[in-house]
Design an enzyme around this catalytic site. Structure first.
Site, PDB file in Angstrom:
ATOM      1  N   ASP A  88       0.853  -1.187   0.000  1.00 62.28           N
ATOM      2  CA  ASP A  88       0.000   0.000   0.000  1.00 62.28           C
ATOM      3  C   ASP A  88       0.881   1.226   0.000  1.00 62.28           C
ATOM      4  O   ASP A  88       1.981   1.225   0.563  1.00 62.28           O
ATOM      5  CB  ASP A  88      -0.969  -0.004   1.186  1.00 62.28           C
ATOM      6  CG  ASP A  88      -0.288   0.015   2.535  1.00 62.28           C
ATOM      7  OD1 ASP A  88       0.038   1.113   3.013  1.00 62.28           O
ATOM      8  OD2 ASP A  88      -0.076  -1.070   3.117  1.00 62.28           O
ATOM      9  N   GLU A 184      -7.915   4.730  12.488  1.00 59.72           N
ATOM     10  CA  GLU A 184      -6.870   4.895  13.483  1.00 59.72           C
ATOM     11  C   GLU A 184      -7.232   6.074  14.376  1.00 59.72           C
ATOM     12  O   GLU A 184      -8.227   6.765  14.146  1.00 59.72           O
ATOM     13  CB  GLU A 184      -5.513   5.133  12.807  1.00 59.72           C
ATOM     14  CG  GLU A 184      -5.154   4.091  11.768  1.00 59.72           C
ATOM     15  CD  GLU A 184      -3.781   4.325  11.156  1.00 59.72           C
ATOM     16  OE1 GLU A 184      -2.843   4.626  11.907  1.00 59.72           O
ATOM     17  OE2 GLU A 184      -3.667   4.205   9.921  1.00 59.72           O
TER      18      GLU A 184
END
Length: 611
Positions: A88, A184
Site C-alpha cells: 500500500d 486509526e
C-alpha cells in the site's frame, strides 16, 4: 461476496437522502457535519499533516514496540511467506517504481485517495495507473470520524478516486478491489473523542454510503486494540473484509478484532526508514490469486445480517433510515421472540416510513439501543401488550426519544393478538383501499404479505389477524371503518378458513386469496400477483421460511423499496421461488439474516438468478 445492503434507487422520493446516515453526536462528543465535501481540497504532501495507512496503529501484543507505531517502527515479516503479496502506498511514496514492485513479486496494491473531506493524494493518478500493472488494485481513505460525517467522507473518497482515475463513474474503473477505510486514532485524540456507540454509527454510515456509491463492501483496516477501545468490540461488521494491521514475525496476524473470524488483507511490515518509491508498506492476501480476483467482482446477491435477530433488525434500519430531525420520526418496537404483533406492525411501519426494531420481553438489546441512539426519534411505539413487552422495557425506551419523556413512548395493544392487529390498523386513515387478512396462529403466509402491505400506492394497506373460526369483533369494526375495495386473504383454507372468506365478503366487493401449496409457493404467488413483468422491482428481499424475525424487520424496508420478500429454506431455493426470481430478473437480491438462517450456498444460487 456478502455486503451490507443499501436501499435501491426505487425508493420513493419521501425517502430521498435516506442513505445520508450522518451521525447525530451527543453533546460533548465532537461536531459532525453532514454537509457535502468542500469544493476545494488540500493536496497532500508528506509535510502537510496527511497520513499513510498504519501511521498510528498500535503494534499489538506480539511486538515489543511503543504503543503508537510511527512510520519508522521496526519492520517485521510474518506475512512474507504467504503466496499472494501486495503493498500500500500514499503521497509519501511519490512516483512509485511499479516495475520494481512487480519484479519483487507484488500482485496487488492499495493507493491512498483521500483523508477526511479535505486532503487528497498528489500522486494518486500515477500511483493508480501504475498499480494496475501488478494485476489488482484498490483505493483507501484515511478516516477522520471526529471531523465530519461518515457519509460525507465516503462521498469525498469516491469523488477523488473517480477524478484521479480520470473516469466519470465507479463502474468505469473496471475490476477493482474493495474500497478500504483506514481507522486509526486522531493526531491528538484517542478514538477521535467519540463514544463507542458514536464510532460504530459513524463506521456504519460510511459503509452504507460506500455500498450505495460503489456496489462494494468497504474493507475495514484496524487491529484488535483499536477496535476494542473505539468500538467496544462491536460484532456488527463481519461482512466487511478485514484489513488487519499487525507487525509480527508470527505466521498469522491472530488474534483478530471481535467482528471477524478471518482476515482478508494483512499489513505485516512498514518501512524502517523514510518512505520512498521503493519503501512501501508490505501486505499479504489470505488466499490464492483466484480468490483475490473474486474480491473484485460485485455480487448481485448481498446479505444484511447482524450477529443475532436484534442486530439484524438494527442493521436493516441503519441501511434505510437517516437520523430523524427535531420533532420528527417514529420507531416501532416489537418482540423479537413472538411474531403476531410485528406482522401487523410491519405493514403500518412501512406505510409511515418508519423502522421496526426488536427487543426481548424484559430488555432492550445493545444493538437496538445503538440504533435508537442513532435515529433519535421523537416517538417510540410499542407493538403488543405488557406480557409480550414489559413495562420495564417501556420505561427503558424513554431515554431514546428526543424528549426523553414517558408521554413519547406509547403502546398499541389489545386484549389479544387479534385485537392488537385491529388497534394497529387504526394507523391507516385512508378508506376504500386494500386490507390483508392473515391467520394469527402461524406466521409463514403473512411474511411476504406484510412487505406488500407496507408498500406505496395501491398495494398499501393494513394487515390484520384472524382466527380459524372467524373475524373478531375488533377486526370487523376496522373493516367497517376502512370500507376496503378489496380484501386479500394470505394463505390457504387451513390458515384462513372459508368461514373467514365468507365473512370478509360482507365488507368488500372483492375478496382474493393468495395461497400456494407451501409457504414458499405462497410467497412466490404474492410476488407474481403484485409485481407485473412490465414493471418489475429492481431488488428482491429473501428470508428463511422457517423463522420469522428477519423477515418481519425486513417488511417495512422491502415495502419502502417497493420490493417483494420471497421465502427460501436454509439450504435451497424452492422451484416456484426460483421461477419467480427468473421472471423478475432483479438487479439485486438481498438476503435477510446470517448464514445459519440462509447458507452461503443458497446465496450463491441466488446470485445466479439475478439479472
Amino acid at each position: 461476496m456478502t455486503r451490507i445492503v443499501a436501499p435501491t434507487s426505487s425508493l420513493r422520493l419521501r425517502l430521498a437522502g435516506a442513505m445520508a446516515l450522518a451521525v447525530a453526536l451527543a453533546a460533548g462528543g465532537g461536531a459532525v457535519s453532514a454537509s457535502a465535501a468542500p469544493a476545494t481540497s488540500t493536496v497532500e504532501t508528506p509535510a502537510d499533516g496527511g497520513h499513510s495507512m498504519g501511521w498510528s496503529m498500535p503494534a499489538g501484543p506480539q511486538v515489543a514496540a511503543p504503543s503508537v507505531r510511527s512510520r519508522d517502527a521496526a519492520a517485521a515479516s510474518g506475512g512474507s511467506s504467504l503466496p499472494v503479496q501486495g503493498m500500500d502506498v500514499s503521497s509519501y511514496n511519490g512516483d512509485v517504481d511499479w516495475a520494481a514492485a512487480k519484479n519483487a513479486g507484488k500482485q496487488f496494491a492499495f493507493v491512498k485517495a483521500s483523508e477526511g473531506t479535505t486532503i487528497t493524494n498528489e500522486n494518486f493518478t500515477q500511483q493508480w495507473t501504475g498499480s494496475a500493472t501488478l494485476g489488482y488494485h484498490g483505493a483507501y481513505a484515511v478516516g477522520s470520524p471526529g471531523i465530519s460525517s461518515g457519509t460525507s467522507q465516503a462521498d469525498y473518497f469516491v469523488k477523488q478516486v473517480e477524478a484521479g482515475a480520470r473516469v466519470t463513474s465507479w463502474s468505469a474503473l473496471g475490476a477493482v478491489l474493495p474500497p478500504v477505510l483506514d481507522l486509526e486514532n486522531g493526531a491528538t485524540t484517542e478514538c477521535w473523542n467519540l463514544t463507542q456507540a458514536q464510532m460504530v454509527a459513524w463506521i456504519q454510515s460510511y459503509a452504507v454510503e460506500i455500498l450505495a456509491k460503489t456496489g462494494q463492501n468497504v474493507s475495514i483496516y484496524s487491529n484488535p486494540s483499536w477496535w476494542s477501545d473505539c468500538t467496544g468490540n462491536s460484532g456488527g461488521f463481519g461482512i466487511s473484509p478485514l484489513y488487519i494491521a499487525r507487525y509480527t514475525t508470527a505466521a498469522t496476524p491472530n488474534p483478530l478484532p471481535s467482528s471477524w473470524s478471518a482476515w482478508s488483507f494483512w499489513q505485516y511490515e512498514k518501512p524502517t526508514g523514510n518512505a520512498s518509491p521503493t519503501s512501501y508498506d508490505f501486505d499479504a492476501f489470505n488466499g490464492n490469486i483466484s480468490q483475490l480476483a473474486s474480491m473484485t467482482t460485485t455480487s448481485a446477491a448481498s446479505r444484511l445480517a447482524g450477529t443475532n435477530r436484534f442486530a439484524t433488525s438494527a442493521d436493516l434500519s441503519a441501511s434505510t433510515f437517516s437520523p430523524f430531525a427535531a420533532g420528527q420520526g417514529t420507531v416501532y418496537i416489537a418482540s423479537g421472540l413472538s411474531y403476531p404483533d410485528a406482522l401487523a406492525g410491519g405493514a403500518l411501519a412501512g406505510h409511515l416510513d418508519s423502522p421496526v426494531l426488536l427487543v426481548t420481553s424484559t430488555a432492550v438489546p445493545p444493538a437496538t439501543q445503538a440504533e435508537l441512539t442513532r435515529l433519535d426519534p421523537a416517538r417510540i411505539v410499542i407493538l403488543g401488550g405488557t406480557t409480550v413487552i414489559t413495562p420495564a422495557v417501556q420505561t427503558a425506551l424513554q431515554q431514546y426519544t428526543q424528549a426523553q419523556s414517558a408521554p413519547f413512548v406509547t403502546r398499541l395493544a389489545g386484549s389479544n393478538r387479534f385485537v392488537t392487529s385491529a388497534d394497529i390498523a387504526t394507523g391507516f386513515t385512508t378508506t376504500g383501499g386494500v386490507v390483508y387478512l392473515a391467520t394469527g396462529l402461524a406466521y409463514p403466509d403473512a411474511l411476504s404479505g406484510a412487505a406488500v402491505a407496507a408498500e406505496s400506492g395501491a398495494h398499501s394497506g393494513p394487515l390484520m389477524l384472524v382466527a380459524p373460526n372467524g373475524i373478531s369483533t375488533a377486526v370487523a369494526a376496522q373493516l367497517t371503518r376502512l370500507k376496503p375495495s378489496k380484501i386479500i386473504l394470505l394463505g390457504g383454507t387451513s390458515a384462513v378458513s372459508t368461514t373467514v372468506a365468507s365473512q370478509a365478503a360482507k365488507y368488500a366487493p372483492t375478496v382474493t386469496r393468495f395461497a400456494g401449496t407451501t409457504r414458499y409457493n405462497t410467497s412466490a404467488l404474492i410476488s407474481s400477483s403484485t409485481f407485473p413483468s412490465s414493471t418489475p422491482p429492481t431488488t428482491v428481499y429473501i428470508a428463511v421460511g422457517t423463522n420469522f424475525p428477519d423477515a418481519l424487520s425486513g417488511a417495512p424496508v422491502a415495502g419502502l423499496a417497493d420490493s417483494p420478500v420471497l421465502l427460501v429454506t436454509s439450504t435451497g431455493i424452492p422451484t416456484l421461488v426460483a421461477q419467480e426470481l427468473h421472471r423478475l430478473k432483479p438487479q439485486s437480491i438481498v438476503v435477510l439474516g446470517g448464514t445459519s438462517a440462509i447458507s452461503t450456498e443458497v446465496e450463491a444460487q441466488l446470485d445466479g438468478l439475478a439479472r
